[in-house]
Design a protein around this motif. Structure first.
Motif, PDB file in Angstrom:
ATOM      1  N   TYR A   3      26.575  55.374  37.609  1.00 38.29           N
ATOM      2  CA  TYR A   3      27.375  55.839  36.482  1.00 38.29           C
ATOM      3  C   TYR A   3      26.569  55.850  35.183  1.00 38.29           C
ATOM      4  CZ  TYR A   3      31.200  55.094  39.743  1.00 38.29           C
ATOM      5  OH  TYR A   3      32.017  55.133  40.844  1.00 38.29           O
ATOM      6  N   LEU A  15      28.220  60.602  35.751  1.00 46.01           N
ATOM      7  CA  LEU A  15      29.154  60.693  36.866  1.00 46.01           C
ATOM      8  C   LEU A  15      30.513  60.115  36.472  1.00 46.01           C
ATOM      9  CD1 LEU A  15      29.517  61.356  39.897  1.00 46.01           C
ATOM     10  CD2 LEU A  15      28.759  59.036  40.379  1.00 46.01           C
ATOM     11  N   TYR A  20      35.002  59.895  45.920  1.00 45.39           N
ATOM     12  CA  TYR A  20      34.352  61.110  46.381  1.00 45.39           C
ATOM     13  C   TYR A  20      34.246  61.176  47.900  1.00 45.39           C
ATOM     14  CZ  TYR A  20      33.111  61.809  41.523  1.00 45.39           C
ATOM     15  OH  TYR A  20      33.171  61.998  40.175  1.00 45.39           O
ATOM     16  N   MET A  26      30.315  66.204  43.420  1.00 42.42           N
ATOM     17  CA  MET A  26      30.664  65.128  42.502  1.00 42.42           C
ATOM     18  C   MET A  26      30.796  65.706  41.102  1.00 42.42           C
ATOM     19  SD  MET A  26      28.419  61.890  43.718  1.00 42.42           S
ATOM     20  CE  MET A  26      28.708  61.091  45.265  1.00 42.42           C
ATOM     21  N   TYR A  28      30.656  65.540  36.958  1.00 39.17           N
ATOM     22  CA  TYR A  28      29.880  64.946  35.870  1.00 39.17           C
ATOM     23  C   TYR A  28      30.373  65.458  34.528  1.00 39.17           C
ATOM     24  CZ  TYR A  28      26.512  63.486  39.366  1.00 39.17           C
ATOM     25  OH  TYR A  28      25.919  62.888  40.448  1.00 39.17           O
ATOM     26  N   GLY A  48      24.921  59.324  43.869  1.00 43.64           N
ATOM     27  CA  GLY A  48      25.235  60.247  42.784  1.00 43.64           C
ATOM     28  C   GLY A  48      24.082  60.552  41.864  1.00 43.64           C
TER      29      GLY A  48
END
Length: 83
Positions: A3, A15, A20, A26, A28, A48
């Motif tokens: 993150y 992120l 997910y 994903m 963002y 991620g």
């Protein structure tokens, strides 16, 4: 999950925290704003993180308006012209 802030050609990406599992992409945020973009998992590591030297230009070319609203007004090579 990663993150932390990540950069792609001068665009700050982070992120969004959500589940997910079973998703093919994903989500963002752009430049710490409400604007967001979905990046397919084929361009990402399992946590991620964007794969180094991965070409994501086509994703941002489709989201010109989101980039403008997120404050990206300078030209970015391969993505956008000056607005």
């Amino acid at each position: 999950m990663n993150y932390q802030n990540q950069m792609y050609k001068g665009i700050l990406l982070r992120l969004i925290k959500r589940n997910y599992v079973g998703r093919l992409a994903m989500r963002y945020t752009l430049n710490n704003t409400n604007q967001n973009v979905w990046i397919p998992k084929k361009h990402l590591l399992d946590d991620g993180t964007i794969i180094p030297n991965e070409n994501l230009d086509y994703i941002f070319r489709k989201s010109q308006r989101q980039l403008h609203l997120a404050g990206c007004t300078d030209p970015i090579v391969g993505i956008k012209r000056k607005t």
